[in-house]
Design an enzyme around this catalytic site. Structure first.
Site, PDB file in Angstrom:
ATOM      1  N   LYS A 143      39.712  46.411  17.055  1.00 31.72           N
ATOM      2  CA  LYS A 143      40.150  47.715  17.579  1.00 31.72           C
ATOM      3  C   LYS A 143      41.307  48.247  16.751  1.00 31.72           C
ATOM      4  O   LYS A 143      42.264  47.524  16.463  1.00 31.72           O
ATOM      5  CB  LYS A 143      40.584  47.571  19.042  1.00 31.72           C
ATOM      6  CG  LYS A 143      40.979  48.878  19.713  1.00 31.72           C
ATOM      7  CD  LYS A 143      41.384  48.636  21.156  1.00 31.72           C
ATOM      8  CE  LYS A 143      41.599  49.953  21.908  1.00 31.72           C
ATOM      9  NZ  LYS A 143      42.687  50.761  21.328  1.00 31.72           N
ATOM     10  N   ASP A 220      47.640  53.282  33.544  1.00 35.15           N
ATOM     11  CA  ASP A 220      47.339  52.847  32.188  1.00 35.15           C
ATOM     12  C   ASP A 220      46.347  51.698  32.119  1.00 35.15           C
ATOM     13  O   ASP A 220      45.184  51.901  31.818  1.00 35.15           O
ATOM     14  CB  ASP A 220      48.632  52.486  31.454  1.00 35.15           C
ATOM     15  CG  ASP A 220      49.457  53.732  31.131  1.00 35.15           C
ATOM     16  OD1 ASP A 220      50.660  53.725  31.366  1.00 35.15           O
ATOM     17  OD2 ASP A 220      48.862  54.711  30.658  1.00 35.15           O
TER      18      ASP A 220
END
Length: 361
Positions: A143, A220
């Site tokens: 990622k 989040d």
């Protein structure tokens, strides 16, 4: 927090062991059309080879959590068809991440093959910002992260490592395996390597990023949930088998590359999941808990046979000046006593634990 594979389904058989070879194996490194990926594959191969020559420290020291290794290549004609003429590769905290990989049961040579043998696969859904890749054997996720997230990783790495040591590697948190910086044409790309929370061989039919946590005054990190429908997978396997048989009936005993391309992706003969090929083949809905560590089977009395994959994501969000400013702004707008979503990390974590405890009660 305990991993579902450790807490449920009685997934604690004796660990399979692999013979260790003292002769360093040569890994053939394939290249990608994307120069960043080519440098990543080259860098992983180079760093693992170098690390294999360095003794494992008896214990990790504070300096290990700040260390890094760098290499700069300036050779315009060097392998110019596969690699850019100039590039830089940086690995963060190599001894720490080597220790983490060991605690997660990932051999360095298997890790090397999984990332350096064949180009990673692009994110099929294409919904992520920046690069989101899966290793060719589907056991790892690569990622792209921001420089701020790199800094946050440095901030939490010591506590994260201590958590992994304490829970003996069994966790719902992401399994962070390495962190790199690739520089091509003076542009930096930061990459974080993690174990894939989903299966390398079982198709995930439904995916949920449980952001309804916003309604619980959280914003989040969240719970990633994937569901493998066993009965549906069995039907799909039967259909694919029929397609292969029909296609092979037109051949004169030879193999058709197009037919082979229809076969579902599975573990390679090498890499993190490759050793499974030497054991009894796995059937529909079956998995190896040492590879699919986030997996848990549905209960025997469940109305539908399913395999669930669960893990926490988005845990690198920092409670920085921006978050504090947002907290203050909302407090002014809604009043000092208002229940707002931008809260201190301790309160944020407490709410999340309570939520998880409630839905699994």
């Amino acid at each position: 927090m305990s991993s579902p594979s450790a807490a449920g389904n009685n997934l604690n058989p004796k660990r399979k062991t692999k013979k260790k070879h003292f002769v360093q194996q040569k890994v053939e490194v394939f290249r990608a059309s994307d120069p960043v990926l080519s440098v990543l594959m080259w860098g992983v191969n180079h760093s693992i080879n170098d690390l294999s020559q360095v003794p494992v420290p008896v214990m990790l020291l504070p300096d290990n959590f700040k260390a890094s290794t760098k290499i700069k290549v300036n050779n315009h004609l060097f392998n110019k068809e596969n690699l850019p003429g100039q590039f830089k590769f940086k690995e963060y905290c190599p001894q720490v991440f080597r220790n983490l990989r060991e605690r997660f049961g990932i051999d360095d040579q298997d890790y090397q093959v999984s990332l350096a043998r064949s180009p990673p696969l692009k994110d099929e859904e294409g919904q992520s910002e920046g690069l989101l890749l899966t290793s060719y054997d589907r056991t790892l996720v690569i990622k792209e992260i921001s420089s701020e997230e790199v800094e946050e990783m440095h901030n939490i790495l010591s506590d994260y490592h201590q958590h992994i040591v304490t829970c003996h590697g069994s966790t719902l948190l992401p399994q962070f395996l390495a962190m790199y910086r690739v520089t091509v044409e003076s542009e930096d790309t930061y990459l974080l390597v993690m174990r894939n929370m989903f299966s390398h061989r079982l198709h995930v039919h439904s995916k949920y990023d449980l952001k309804f946590l916003v309604h619980m005054k959280m914003m989040d990190y969240s719970l990633l949930l994937g569901i493998h429908d066993v009965e549906r997978a069995e039907e799909e396997e039967e259909e694919e088998e029929e397609e292969r048989e029909m296609a092979s009936s037109y051949e004169d005993g030879g193999e058709d590359e197009n037919v082979l391309a229809l076969a579902p992706s599975s573990a390679s003969s090498e890499g993190i999941a490759g050793y499974m090929n030497s054991f009894k083949p796995l059937g529909p809905g079956e998995f190896d808990p040492y590879v699919d560590v986030y997996a848990v089977q549905s209960a025997l009395c469940a109305p539908q046979r399913e395999v669930y994959f669960m893990g926490l994501i988005g845990v690198l969000t920092q409670y920085d000046t921006k978050k504090k400013a947002a907290h203050a702004a909302k407090a002014v707008k809604h009043g000092a006593g208002a229940d707002i979503s931008t809260v201190h990390p301790e309160q944020y974590a407490k709410r999340f634990r309570e939520f998880i405890a409630n839905i699994f009660a």
